[in-house]
Design an enzyme around this catalytic site. Sequence first.
Site, PDB file in Angstrom:
ATOM      1  N   ARG A  92      55.263 -11.595 -87.306  1.00  0.00           N
ATOM      2  CA  ARG A  92      54.742 -10.293 -86.851  1.00  0.00           C
ATOM      3  C   ARG A  92      55.595  -9.760 -85.708  1.00  0.00           C
ATOM      4  NH1 ARG A  92      48.683 -10.694 -85.160  1.00  0.00           N
ATOM      5  NH2 ARG A  92      48.270 -10.766 -87.397  1.00  0.00           N
ATOM      6  N   ARG A 161      48.137  -8.836 -76.941  1.00  0.00           N
ATOM      7  CA  ARG A 161      48.791  -8.499 -78.220  1.00  0.00           C
ATOM      8  C   ARG A 161      49.462  -7.126 -78.137  1.00  0.00           C
ATOM      9  NH1 ARG A 161      46.677 -11.475 -82.529  1.00  0.00           N
ATOM     10  NH2 ARG A 161      46.077 -13.531 -81.804  1.00  0.00           N
ATOM     11  N   LYS A 232      42.869 -14.467 -77.892  1.00  0.00           N
ATOM     12  CA  LYS A 232      43.665 -13.247 -78.002  1.00  0.00           C
ATOM     13  C   LYS A 232      43.084 -12.155 -77.099  1.00  0.00           C
ATOM     14  CE  LYS A 232      42.697 -12.986 -82.510  1.00  0.00           C
ATOM     15  NZ  LYS A 232      42.476 -12.539 -83.890  1.00  0.00           N
ATOM     16  N   LYS A 234      43.314  -7.815 -76.589  1.00  0.00           N
ATOM     17  CA  LYS A 234      43.852  -6.599 -77.211  1.00  0.00           C
ATOM     18  C   LYS A 234      43.612  -5.370 -76.339  1.00  0.00           C
ATOM     19  CE  LYS A 234      43.383  -8.403 -81.860  1.00  0.00           C
ATOM     20  NZ  LYS A 234      42.779  -8.249 -83.185  1.00  0.00           N
ATOM     21  N   CYS A 453      42.269  -5.213 -95.066  1.00  0.00           N
ATOM     22  CA  CYS A 453      43.102  -6.235 -94.426  1.00  0.00           C
ATOM     23  C   CYS A 453      43.935  -6.925 -95.499  1.00  0.00           C
ATOM     24  CB  CYS A 453      42.227  -7.253 -93.708  1.00  0.00           C
ATOM     25  SG  CYS A 453      41.374  -8.351 -94.843  1.00  0.00           S
ATOM     26  N   CYS A 459      46.423 -14.828 -96.375  1.00  0.00           N
ATOM     27  CA  CYS A 459      45.572 -15.168 -95.234  1.00  0.00           C
ATOM     28  C   CYS A 459      44.779 -16.453 -95.506  1.00  0.00           C
ATOM     29  CB  CYS A 459      44.613 -14.023 -94.918  1.00  0.00           C
ATOM     30  SG  CYS A 459      43.556 -14.484 -93.520  1.00  0.00           S
ATOM     31  N   CYS A 498      37.019 -11.434 -95.171  1.00  0.00           N
ATOM     32  CA  CYS A 498      36.127 -12.392 -94.497  1.00  0.00           C
ATOM     33  C   CYS A 498      35.494 -11.672 -93.306  1.00  0.00           C
ATOM     34  CB  CYS A 498      36.888 -13.644 -94.054  1.00  0.00           C
ATOM     35  SG  CYS A 498      37.758 -13.475 -92.482  1.00  0.00           S
ATOM     36  N   CYS A 502      39.308  -7.817 -89.634  1.00  0.00           N
ATOM     37  CA  CYS A 502      40.647  -7.309 -89.305  1.00  0.00           C
ATOM     38  C   CYS A 502      40.866  -5.841 -89.670  1.00  0.00           C
ATOM     39  CB  CYS A 502      41.709  -8.177 -89.972  1.00  0.00           C
ATOM     40  SG  CYS A 502      41.724  -9.861 -89.334  1.00  0.00           S
TER      41      CYS A 502
HETATM   42 FE1  SRM Z   1      43.231 -10.213 -87.680  1.00  0.00          FE
HETATM   43  C1  SRM Z   1      43.032 -13.569 -87.763  1.00  0.00           C
HETATM   44  C2  SRM Z   1      45.574 -10.218 -90.069  1.00  0.00           C
HETATM   45  C3  SRM Z   1      43.932  -6.974 -86.982  1.00  0.00           C
HETATM   46  C4  SRM Z   1      40.282  -9.963 -85.974  1.00  0.00           C
HETATM   47  N1  SRM Z   1      44.177 -11.672 -88.700  1.00  0.00           N
HETATM   48  C5  SRM Z   1      43.991 -13.006 -88.554  1.00  0.00           C
HETATM   49  C6  SRM Z   1      45.058 -13.808 -89.334  1.00  0.00           C
HETATM   50  C7  SRM Z   1      46.202 -14.040 -88.421  1.00  0.00           C
HETATM   51  C8  SRM Z   1      44.564 -15.102 -90.004  1.00  0.00           C
HETATM   52  C9  SRM Z   1      44.773 -16.378 -89.239  1.00  0.00           C
HETATM   53  O1  SRM Z   1      44.258 -16.499 -88.096  1.00  0.00           O
HETATM   54  O2  SRM Z   1      45.405 -17.273 -89.775  1.00  0.00           O
HETATM   55  C10 SRM Z   1      45.407 -12.744 -90.427  1.00  0.00           C
HETATM   56  C11 SRM Z   1      46.785 -12.864 -91.066  1.00  0.00           C
HETATM   57  C12 SRM Z   1      46.735 -12.389 -92.517  1.00  0.00           C
HETATM   58  C13 SRM Z   1      48.058 -12.255 -93.148  1.00  0.00           C
HETATM   59  O3  SRM Z   1      48.288 -12.918 -94.186  1.00  0.00           O
HETATM   60  O4  SRM Z   1      48.879 -11.481 -92.701  1.00  0.00           O
HETATM   61  C14 SRM Z   1      45.071 -11.455 -89.704  1.00  0.00           C
HETATM   62  N2  SRM Z   1      44.583  -8.895 -88.321  1.00  0.00           N
HETATM   63  C15 SRM Z   1      45.404  -9.055 -89.388  1.00  0.00           C
HETATM   64  C16 SRM Z   1      46.091  -7.764 -89.748  1.00  0.00           C
HETATM   65  C17 SRM Z   1      47.478  -7.942 -90.334  1.00  0.00           C
HETATM   66  C18 SRM Z   1      45.174  -6.978 -90.706  1.00  0.00           C
HETATM   67  C19 SRM Z   1      45.824  -5.774 -91.367  1.00  0.00           C
HETATM   68  O5  SRM Z   1      45.743  -5.770 -92.588  1.00  0.00           O
HETATM   69  O6  SRM Z   1      46.330  -4.894 -90.702  1.00  0.00           O
HETATM   70  C20 SRM Z   1      46.042  -7.058 -88.384  1.00  0.00           C
HETATM   71  C21 SRM Z   1      47.194  -7.412 -87.500  1.00  0.00           C
HETATM   72  C22 SRM Z   1      47.127  -6.669 -86.209  1.00  0.00           C
HETATM   73  C23 SRM Z   1      48.358  -6.826 -85.361  1.00  0.00           C
HETATM   74  O7  SRM Z   1      49.371  -6.223 -85.682  1.00  0.00           O
HETATM   75  O8  SRM Z   1      48.282  -7.507 -84.335  1.00  0.00           O
HETATM   76  C24 SRM Z   1      44.767  -7.673 -87.813  1.00  0.00           C
HETATM   77  N3  SRM Z   1      42.322  -8.744 -86.603  1.00  0.00           N
HETATM   78  C25 SRM Z   1      42.705  -7.444 -86.539  1.00  0.00           C
HETATM   79  C26 SRM Z   1      41.664  -6.643 -85.979  1.00  0.00           C
HETATM   80  C27 SRM Z   1      41.713  -5.136 -85.802  1.00  0.00           C
HETATM   81  C28 SRM Z   1      42.297  -4.730 -84.499  1.00  0.00           C
HETATM   82  O9  SRM Z   1      42.681  -5.556 -83.685  1.00  0.00           O
HETATM   83  O10 SRM Z   1      42.348  -3.528 -84.252  1.00  0.00           O
HETATM   84  C29 SRM Z   1      40.607  -7.496 -85.697  1.00  0.00           C
HETATM   85  C30 SRM Z   1      39.214  -7.075 -85.156  1.00  0.00           C
HETATM   86  C31 SRM Z   1      39.261  -6.772 -83.709  1.00  0.00           C
HETATM   87  C32 SRM Z   1      39.138  -8.038 -82.923  1.00  0.00           C
HETATM   88  O11 SRM Z   1      40.144  -8.632 -82.578  1.00  0.00           O
HETATM   89  O12 SRM Z   1      37.996  -8.457 -82.674  1.00  0.00           O
HETATM   90  C33 SRM Z   1      41.037  -8.815 -86.088  1.00  0.00           C
HETATM   91  N4  SRM Z   1      41.923 -11.546 -86.950  1.00  0.00           N
HETATM   92  C34 SRM Z   1      40.735 -11.241 -86.333  1.00  0.00           C
HETATM   93  C35 SRM Z   1      40.000 -12.464 -86.093  1.00  0.00           C
HETATM   94  C36 SRM Z   1      38.620 -12.578 -85.407  1.00  0.00           C
HETATM   95  C37 SRM Z   1      38.805 -12.685 -83.940  1.00  0.00           C
HETATM   96  C38 SRM Z   1      37.517 -12.984 -83.220  1.00  0.00           C
HETATM   97  O13 SRM Z   1      37.390 -12.602 -82.054  1.00  0.00           O
HETATM   98  O14 SRM Z   1      36.627 -13.619 -83.785  1.00  0.00           O
HETATM   99  C39 SRM Z   1      40.791 -13.509 -86.628  1.00  0.00           C
HETATM  100  C40 SRM Z   1      40.461 -15.016 -86.635  1.00  0.00           C
HETATM  101  C41 SRM Z   1      40.749 -15.669 -85.330  1.00  0.00           C
HETATM  102  O15 SRM Z   1      41.324 -15.094 -84.412  1.00  0.00           O
HETATM  103  O16 SRM Z   1      40.351 -16.820 -85.220  1.00  0.00           O
HETATM  104  C42 SRM Z   1      41.978 -12.898 -87.160  1.00  0.00           C
HETATM  105 FE1  SF4 Z   2      42.215 -12.692 -93.142  1.00  0.00          FE
HETATM  106 FE2  SF4 Z   2      39.664 -12.288 -92.691  1.00  0.00          FE
HETATM  107 FE3  SF4 Z   2      41.483 -11.035 -91.231  1.00  0.00          FE
HETATM  108 FE4  SF4 Z   2      41.151 -10.325 -93.713  1.00  0.00          FE
HETATM  109  S1  SF4 Z   2      39.586 -10.169 -92.125  1.00  0.00           S
HETATM  110  S2  SF4 Z   2      43.149 -10.703 -92.734  1.00  0.00           S
HETATM  111  S3  SF4 Z   2      40.659 -12.232 -94.695  1.00  0.00           S
HETATM  112  S4  SF4 Z   2      41.157 -13.185 -91.233  1.00  0.00           S
END
Ligand code: SRM
Ligand code: SF4
Length: 591
Positions: A92, A161, A232, A234, A453, A459, A498, A502
Amino acid sequence: MTADSGNGGGRRAHRTAPAPHRVSKVEVVKARGHYLRGTVAEELASERPDFSGEAIQLLKFHGTYQQDDRDLRGTKGPDGRSLAKAFAMMVRTKLPGGKLTAEQLLVQLDLCDRYGNGTLRITDRQALQLHGVLKRNLRETIRRINEAQMTTLGACGDVQRNVLCCPAPIKDAVHEEIQRMADELSRHFLPRSAAYHEIWLRDPETGQRQRVWPEDAGEVEPVYGRTYLPRKFKTAIALPEDNCVDVYTNDLGLVAICRDGRVIGYNVLAGGGLGMTPSKASTFPALAREVAFVAPEEVVAVAEAVVKVQRDHGNRADRKRARLKYLIADWGVDRFRSVVAEYYGRPLTDPHPVHVCGHDDHMGWHPQGDGRWFYGLNIENGRLADHNGCQLKAAVRRVAERYRPGIRLTGHQSILFTDIAEEDRSGVEEVLRQHGVASSEEFSTVRRWSMACVALPTCPLAVTEAERVLPSVVDQLERELQRLGLAGERFTVRMTGCPNGCARPYNADIGLVGKTKGKYTIYLGGSRLGTRLAFLFKDLVPLGDIVSELVPVLQYFRQSRRGGETLGDFCARKGREDLLARSPARPVAAG
Ligand code: SRM
Ligand code: SF4
């Protein structure tokens, strides 16, 4: 062992935090990782196709996740035995405000073809992701990204981030200021450990460190300390009339307060975050709450105070309850604000009475205010790929090569080509047409405002499909909306594989959240502005039934909406019980 809050607590070192007796495994890995080094360099040199569990945790801070192709899991070899997992890395790149040059985009496009899976993914945080990079190509991939003056450092991991801000390239003092602020915050919170440079940027032949961006980072982490943050962190910057970055879902949000065409300061919001674990009742999505107003010159110091409060008081024992939102929920905003003020060293001023009132996705043609134009091209679910009939990746490459526009990525996974001369507008449109790419004007309203997502196959946390199935859900929705005369309605549809959220489904008009294999929870009642959380409407809905579950709601909306009421506002007004009474029965989990 206990978490280490590092060296220095801001203007006033804060020593009152109770040291946790127990910390999570990731805390132990960080503590013994010697500022993000661990065994990453040694493992990189080995022939193995994968990294150890500890290295995987540290690699996140370097901007890369180990994954495996989940479509291939369980595949049998000729001898009938299951094949080993097909490991690959996701890489990323962090781009504050989603800003990059055409040349930088071309480097990323080359890398996805050369080392990745042939696709480039725009994320909903204005960043870029390569998928499918084999371990043996990881160093070269990261090296080339840095060579092109971009970085992956801190794109993932327990640090600040990518910092978001409105990407519209309007040439005025307000837009220039919020981009400047995004850049400054991003720079300020970059990890300072030299590990990144040592591991990825030494010349493999000579062992010499290469001159790259950012310039020499110091060894010590003055902001983060030895164990970085509990989780993390943000940050996003929004304008009241344009919340295209979904500011309320961030740990730290800044809403620019403008007077006479310039930014006089920012309302500081804190404690947003969407991830939750349905089986753990103490976890929940939350929208950020107003804390204070700060002048532009105070922003970095106040942001640092917020980060340090989370560093010292955030939960280091339970990663599921480690985000800032839980600290604020446990303390209340007043106590949080007074501790932030203590770290900052001065009282904080009350927020201005200004609220978010608009959201622009910036699609289509717009004047920039300097005689030039920008064009917002809708990239469905952010995936730049070539398929039969639609050579989207090739078209974007062609526009970048031929017109060398500025590039901005939006918080809705799409792209803006900027600084286009009037006489080149038809040429850009022609390139898109020649490659079979639908212009933003040809997108239906519902598709334009949909987002998924990544989910399967990359993922590791996905329990259902998202990006690969949302287009067909939207196909069905388009037909139903047409039939109901609602095709012009603007509402957000966001799907995730899930409950981590995201694609930000929990504040959308319609949120579709993967719950278990092939089944989704439907959320209703959020808003396009991102200012309200949605409620659980129905649980465990099979993919094929999603649209039929939504049709009675849409019919009810058409019949009973008030004036120009939006779908989300209507659902929020009617509430879950009323909407359920209009729908066929289905087992429902407690909301
Ligand atoms: Fe996310 C984890 C993809 C935005 C909440 N997210 C992941 C991971 C890295 C899975 C992992 O931990 O192994 C995913 C990788 C998938 C892949 O194959 O690429 C993933 N998140 C994404 C992306 C690519 C979704 C997208 O389709 O755009 C976004 C990347 C953003 C970036 O450039 O940095 C992405 N993730 C978000 C958002 C939205 C936002 O930030 O605006 C959220 C919700 C807001 C938040 O943070 O609460 C989000 N991602 C999570 C979470 C839950 C965090 C939590 O507090 O519980 C996880 C799981 C974790 O961190 O344990 C996670
Ligand atoms: Fe993966 Fe769940 Fe985030 Fe979708 S919402 S990219 S399935 S961690």
